[in-house]
Design a protein around this motif. Structure first.
Motif, PDB file in Angstrom:
ATOM      1  N   THR A 191       0.965  -1.246  -0.042  1.00 43.72           N
ATOM      2  CA  THR A 191       0.081  -0.075  -0.081  1.00 43.72           C
ATOM      3  C   THR A 191       0.723   1.126   0.014  1.00 43.72           C
ATOM      4  O   THR A 191       1.961   1.474   0.787  1.00 43.72           O
ATOM      5  CB  THR A 191      -0.833   0.069   1.294  1.00 43.72           C
ATOM      6  N   LEU A 192       0.487   2.315  -0.808  1.00 42.68           N
ATOM      7  CA  LEU A 192       1.391   3.554  -1.008  1.00 42.68           C
ATOM      8  C   LEU A 192       0.631   4.620  -0.237  1.00 42.68           C
ATOM      9  O   LEU A 192      -0.594   4.454   0.416  1.00 42.68           O
ATOM     10  CB  LEU A 192       1.409   3.580  -2.399  1.00 42.68           C
ATOM     11  N   LYS A 193       1.143   5.775  -0.151  1.00 44.83           N
ATOM     12  CA  LYS A 193       0.576   6.852   0.724  1.00 44.83           C
ATOM     13  C   LYS A 193      -0.847   7.396   0.031  1.00 44.83           C
ATOM     14  O   LYS A 193      -1.809   7.810   0.590  1.00 44.83           O
ATOM     15  CB  LYS A 193       1.583   7.933   0.729  1.00 44.83           C
ATOM     16  N   SER A 194      -0.950   7.019  -1.438  1.00 44.46           N
ATOM     17  CA  SER A 194      -2.092   7.320  -2.066  1.00 44.46           C
ATOM     18  C   SER A 194      -3.255   6.450  -1.594  1.00 44.46           C
ATOM     19  O   SER A 194      -4.404   6.668  -1.916  1.00 44.46           O
ATOM     20  CB  SER A 194      -1.912   7.274  -3.590  1.00 44.46           C
ATOM     21  N   GLY A 195      -3.114   5.418  -0.983  1.00 49.00           N
ATOM     22  CA  GLY A 195      -4.043   4.412  -0.569  1.00 49.00           C
ATOM     23  C   GLY A 195      -4.078   3.350  -1.802  1.00 49.00           C
ATOM     24  O   GLY A 195      -4.923   2.186  -1.678  1.00 49.00           O
ATOM     25  N   ARG A 196      -3.373   3.482  -2.957  1.00 48.52           N
ATOM     26  CA  ARG A 196      -3.329   2.540  -4.048  1.00 48.52           C
ATOM     27  C   ARG A 196      -2.535   1.362  -3.464  1.00 48.52           C
ATOM     28  O   ARG A 196      -1.521   1.586  -2.703  1.00 48.52           O
ATOM     29  CB  ARG A 196      -2.831   3.004  -5.020  1.00 48.52           C
ATOM     30  N   ARG A 197      -2.640   0.221  -3.809  1.00 46.31           N
ATOM     31  CA  ARG A 197      -1.884  -1.204  -3.637  1.00 46.31           C
ATOM     32  C   ARG A 197      -1.273  -1.547  -4.676  1.00 46.31           C
ATOM     33  O   ARG A 197      -1.990  -1.959  -5.562  1.00 46.31           O
ATOM     34  CB  ARG A 197      -3.012  -1.992  -2.858  1.00 46.31           C
ATOM     35  N   ASP A 249      -1.759   6.167 -11.639  1.00 45.65           N
ATOM     36  CA  ASP A 249      -1.470   6.748 -10.322  1.00 45.65           C
ATOM     37  C   ASP A 249       0.142   6.188  -9.768  1.00 45.65           C
ATOM     38  O   ASP A 249       0.810   6.833  -8.960  1.00 45.65           O
ATOM     39  CB  ASP A 249      -2.547   6.836  -9.406  1.00 45.65           C
ATOM     40  N   TYR A 250       0.338   5.034 -10.519  1.00 47.45           N
ATOM     41  CA  TYR A 250       1.480   4.320 -10.037  1.00 47.45           C
ATOM     42  C   TYR A 250       2.884   5.057 -10.462  1.00 47.45           C
ATOM     43  O   TYR A 250       4.032   4.897  -9.732  1.00 47.45           O
ATOM     44  CB  TYR A 250       1.590   2.917 -10.312  1.00 47.45           C
ATOM     45  N   TRP A 251       2.926   5.676 -11.454  1.00 49.84           N
ATOM     46  CA  TRP A 251       4.039   6.276 -12.054  1.00 49.84           C
ATOM     47  C   TRP A 251       4.681   7.421 -10.855  1.00 49.84           C
ATOM     48  O   TRP A 251       5.890   7.651 -10.892  1.00 49.84           O
ATOM     49  CB  TRP A 251       3.794   7.266 -13.034  1.00 49.84           C
TER      50      TRP A 251
END
Length: 165
Positions: free
Chosen positions: A44-50, A82-84
């Motif tokens: 999980t990243l800060k953005s909430g995306r995994r 968003d992963y970029w």
């Protein structure tokens, strides 16, 4: 009498991934190792995306691999750009049954099965800012250590909040 307890070294399964996706994940992780990377699934990243697979090598280069096991899986998810913000290179990994031409050209492409994988299309690196690289590298290390700790002490939670990453 002291008896040594052998830790369970099997990876935790959270049930979100299909068997096909887990096979793609395994083969892709093997490919990443051959390229000098270590990887963690489901970071999980800060953005909430995994990120499906988050990988880092000894030079600090960071790759994210988004696993798509079917056309429907790809079409149901449009968060991949968003992963970029969290990697130097972004790849999709899929199986041979999923048509390669559905995947965007501005990301790399990996074809995988449970035994291995190959990069069909590489992608040019987009270097992360130093502060972001440090933050996600620390997050990676914390999560890896937490998961290892949970193997040795199963009562401990593995979730680490991604604050300030």
């Amino acid at each position: 009498m002291n008896r040594m307890i052998e830790p369970d070294l099997s990876a935790p399964v959270d049930g979100r991934q299909s068997q096909r996706a887990l096979e793609i994940q395994r083969g892709t992780a093997r490919l990443l190792r051959r390229h000098g990377f270590v990887s963690l699934p489901e970071m999980t990243l800060k953005s909430g995306r995994r990120a499906d697979l988050f990988a880092i090598n000894d030079k600090g280069e960071i790759w994210i691999v988004e696993i798509k096991s079917s056309i429907a899986d790809f079409r149901a998810d449009n968060k991949w750009p968003d992963y970029w913000d969290y990697c130097d290179r972004l790849f999709f990994a899929t199986n041979q049954e999923t048509p390669a031409d559905i995947f965007p050209q501005d990301a790399g492409l990996i074809i995988a099965d449970a035994h291995g994988a190959e990069i069909l299309r590489d992608v040019e690196a987009q270097k992360l800012a130093a502060a972001r690289r440090k933050a996600v590298t620390l997050r990676f290390a914390q999560l890896a250590a937490a998961r290892l700790h949970a193997i040795h002490d199963p009562g401990i939670p593995t979730h680490i909040e991604p604050n300030k990453i």
